[in-house]
Design an enzyme around this catalytic site. Structure first.
Site, PDB file in Angstrom:
ATOM      1  N   GLN A   1       0.933  -1.248  -0.096  1.00 18.65           N
ATOM      2  CA  GLN A   1       0.263  -0.055  -0.159  1.00 18.65           C
ATOM      3  C   GLN A   1       0.591   1.186   0.210  1.00 18.65           C
ATOM      4  O   GLN A   1       0.473   2.230  -0.348  1.00 18.65           O
ATOM      5  CB  GLN A   1      -1.047  -0.176   1.068  1.00 18.65           C
ATOM      6  CG  GLN A   1      -2.039  -1.105   0.992  1.00 18.65           C
ATOM      7  CD  GLN A   1      -2.918  -0.835   2.322  1.00 18.65           C
ATOM      8  OE1 GLN A   1      -2.653  -0.615   2.732  1.00 18.65           O
ATOM      9  NE2 GLN A   1      -4.246  -1.315   1.979  1.00 18.65           N
TER      10      GLN A   1
ATOM     11  N   ASP B   1      15.108 -10.184  -1.521  1.00 15.72           N
ATOM     12  CA  ASP B   1      14.467 -11.503  -0.814  1.00 15.72           C
ATOM     13  C   ASP B   1      14.248 -10.833   0.695  1.00 15.72           C
ATOM     14  O   ASP B   1      15.671 -11.251   1.597  1.00 15.72           O
ATOM     15  CB  ASP B   1      14.425 -12.265  -0.898  1.00 15.72           C
ATOM     16  CG  ASP B   1      14.411 -13.801  -0.661  1.00 15.72           C
ATOM     17  OD1 ASP B   1      13.733 -13.601   0.293  1.00 15.72           O
ATOM     18  OD2 ASP B   1      14.262 -15.027  -0.638  1.00 15.72           O
TER      19      ASP B   1
ATOM     20  N   ALA C   1       7.868  -5.430   4.244  1.00 16.00           N
ATOM     21  CA  ALA C   1       6.916  -5.897   6.001  1.00 16.00           C
ATOM     22  C   ALA C   1       6.719  -6.880   6.060  1.00 16.00           C
ATOM     23  O   ALA C   1       5.659  -7.429   5.380  1.00 16.00           O
ATOM     24  CB  ALA C   1       6.657  -4.463   6.515  1.00 16.00           C
TER      25      ALA C   1
ATOM     26  N   TYR D   1       4.737  -9.279  16.156  1.00 12.18           N
ATOM     27  CA  TYR D   1       4.312  -8.510  15.170  1.00 12.18           C
ATOM     28  C   TYR D   1       5.908  -7.244  16.414  1.00 12.18           C
ATOM     29  O   TYR D   1       6.116  -6.832  14.965  1.00 12.18           O
ATOM     30  CB  TYR D   1       3.383  -8.588  14.439  1.00 12.18           C
ATOM     31  CG  TYR D   1       2.863  -7.170  14.110  1.00 12.18           C
ATOM     32  CD1 TYR D   1       3.897  -6.800  12.604  1.00 12.18           C
ATOM     33  CD2 TYR D   1       3.198  -5.860  14.719  1.00 12.18           C
ATOM     34  CE1 TYR D   1       3.658  -6.069  11.495  1.00 12.18           C
ATOM     35  CE2 TYR D   1       2.876  -4.512  13.623  1.00 12.18           C
ATOM     36  CZ  TYR D   1       3.244  -4.736  12.407  1.00 12.18           C
ATOM     37  OH  TYR D   1       3.579  -3.269  11.504  1.00 12.18           O
TER      38      TYR D   1
ATOM     39  N   LYS E   1       8.869  -5.451  14.973  1.00 12.93           N
ATOM     40  CA  LYS E   1       9.505  -4.270  14.320  1.00 12.93           C
ATOM     41  C   LYS E   1      10.246  -2.823  15.533  1.00 12.93           C
ATOM     42  O   LYS E   1      10.710  -2.652  14.595  1.00 12.93           O
ATOM     43  CB  LYS E   1       7.429  -3.140  14.433  1.00 12.93           C
ATOM     44  CG  LYS E   1       7.037  -3.884  13.397  1.00 12.93           C
ATOM     45  CD  LYS E   1       7.535  -3.721  12.182  1.00 12.93           C
ATOM     46  CE  LYS E   1       7.635  -2.677  11.175  1.00 12.93           C
ATOM     47  NZ  LYS E   1       7.743  -2.521  10.103  1.00 12.93           N
TER      48      LYS E   1
ATOM     49  N   TRP F   1      -2.600   2.471  11.055  1.00 15.50           N
ATOM     50  CA  TRP F   1      -3.989   2.007  11.053  1.00 15.50           C
ATOM     51  C   TRP F   1      -3.777   2.183   9.315  1.00 15.50           C
ATOM     52  O   TRP F   1      -4.324   3.813   8.692  1.00 15.50           O
ATOM     53  CB  TRP F   1      -4.852   2.824  12.155  1.00 15.50           C
ATOM     54  CG  TRP F   1      -5.334   2.675  12.893  1.00 15.50           C
ATOM     55  CD1 TRP F   1      -4.482   1.953  13.883  1.00 15.50           C
ATOM     56  CD2 TRP F   1      -6.684   2.603  13.785  1.00 15.50           C
ATOM     57  NE1 TRP F   1      -5.137   1.572  15.711  1.00 15.50           N
ATOM     58  CE2 TRP F   1      -6.280   2.179  15.155  1.00 15.50           C
ATOM     59  CE3 TRP F   1      -7.804   3.060  13.609  1.00 15.50           C
ATOM     60  CZ2 TRP F   1      -7.112   1.842  16.089  1.00 15.50           C
ATOM     61  CZ3 TRP F   1      -8.445   3.681  14.261  1.00 15.50           C
ATOM     62  CH2 TRP F   1      -7.908   3.037  16.012  1.00 15.50           C
TER      63      TRP F   1
END
Length: 300
Positions: free
Chosen positions: A11, A36, A60, A125, A129, A150
């Site tokens: 996105q 990769d 990600a 997750y 991060k 979001w």
């Protein structure tokens, strides 16, 4: 400047294709080109060969719930691979742009979190991060880490599309109301990235971590009601009315990964350092809906 974009099909990456092209020659590399993220050393070799002046990493592992059963893979993609990119950048003098998440915080309290506030991820997750951020900082490379929340875009699936689909099928919806954040458009993040790179590459003291999200706040329930109200006002046939979206607590919808209840991110540092005004979340969501549904943005 010579730029390399990784994760261009996501996105944010899709919007970055547009915004980064204004800064200089842009190369896009994917897995087929050797980029990769499940193989950090191969990724690093690929980036060395391409020798960019700026690396923008929009790739990600984002399957938040699946990460609970695949923590090693999440760690490789979200932490080890960005660390490898950062070491290449440090060795060559390149800049690295990387996107992080509100999930690095524990979601407690009601106040918006600043960049230097204590972290405490609740999920695999979130831990991956946070580890990615640490690897980048420890490399010593020039970097911009943008924490956001979001994220949505007109391209691909998102929360708003899901709500509209369900609202077309059901008379009422139940949506979580105790998680608070700011829906943030991929378009906004891409434009901020280009602006920040223009300034930071001229003023290296601007390197660092920034919170980047739209202004204002809402819950997932409030977000759903806004989306449904906007669509119905433009003639979209939906069975669910905004007031038929029922608020429920997170405990009523258990998932493998815990979500932070408070995803508010303070953007004072970003606004001050780069002189930007961040728009409210509502206009961006409405613009996305208009594009996704092929509808006019304003009422006739």
């Amino acid at each position: 400047m010579k730029l390399l974009l990784l994760g261009a099909d996501g996105q944010v990456g899709w919007e970055l294709r547009r915004s980064l092209a204004t800064l200089g020659p842009l190369t896009i590399a994917g897995r087929a080109d050797g980029a990769d993220f499940a193989d950090p050393e191969r990724l690093a070799d690929t980036v060395r060969r391409l020798a960019p002046e700026v690396i923008v990493n929009a790739a990600a592992y984002t399957a938040v719930d699946r990460a609970e059963s695949e923590p090693a893979l999440a760690q490789t993609i979200n932490a080890d691979a960005p660390g490898a990119l950062a070491r290449v950048a440090a060795a060559s003098g390149a800049w690295l742009v990387h996107y992080s998440s509100d999930y690095v915080f524990d979601g407690s309290g009601q106040n918006a979190r600043g960049e230097d506030d204590p972290t405490g991820p609740l999920s695999a997750y979130g831990r991956s991060k946070l580890a990615g951020e640490a690897a980048i900082r420890s490399s010593g490379c020039h970097h911009l880490i943008l924490r956001t929340s979001w994220v949505y875009a007109a391209r691909g699936g998102n929360f708003a599309r899901t709500m509209l689909k369900l609202a077309g099928e059901r008379d009422e919806l139940k949506v979580i109301d105790d998680q608070i954040g700011a829906p943030t458009g991929a378009e906004l993040l891409a434009d901020l990235t280009a602006l920040m790179l223009r300034d930071a590459t001229r003023r290296p003291e601007l390197a660092g971590t920034y919170h980047a999200c739209a202004a204002g706040e809402t819950s997932w329930c409030g977000y759903a009601r806004h989306v449904i109200a906007w669509a119905r006002s433009r003639g979209v046939a939906l069975r669910t009315a905004p007031d038929a979206v029922q608020a429920i607590p997170s405990s009523a919808y258990p998932l493998p990964a815990r979500r932070p209840l408070n995803s508010r991110l303070a953007t004072t540092k970003l606004r001050s350092a780069f002189g930007v005004t961040l728009p409210p979340w509502q206009p961006g969501v409405e613009r996305m809906l208009a594009e996704a549904l092929n509808l006019p943005l304003a009422l006739p």
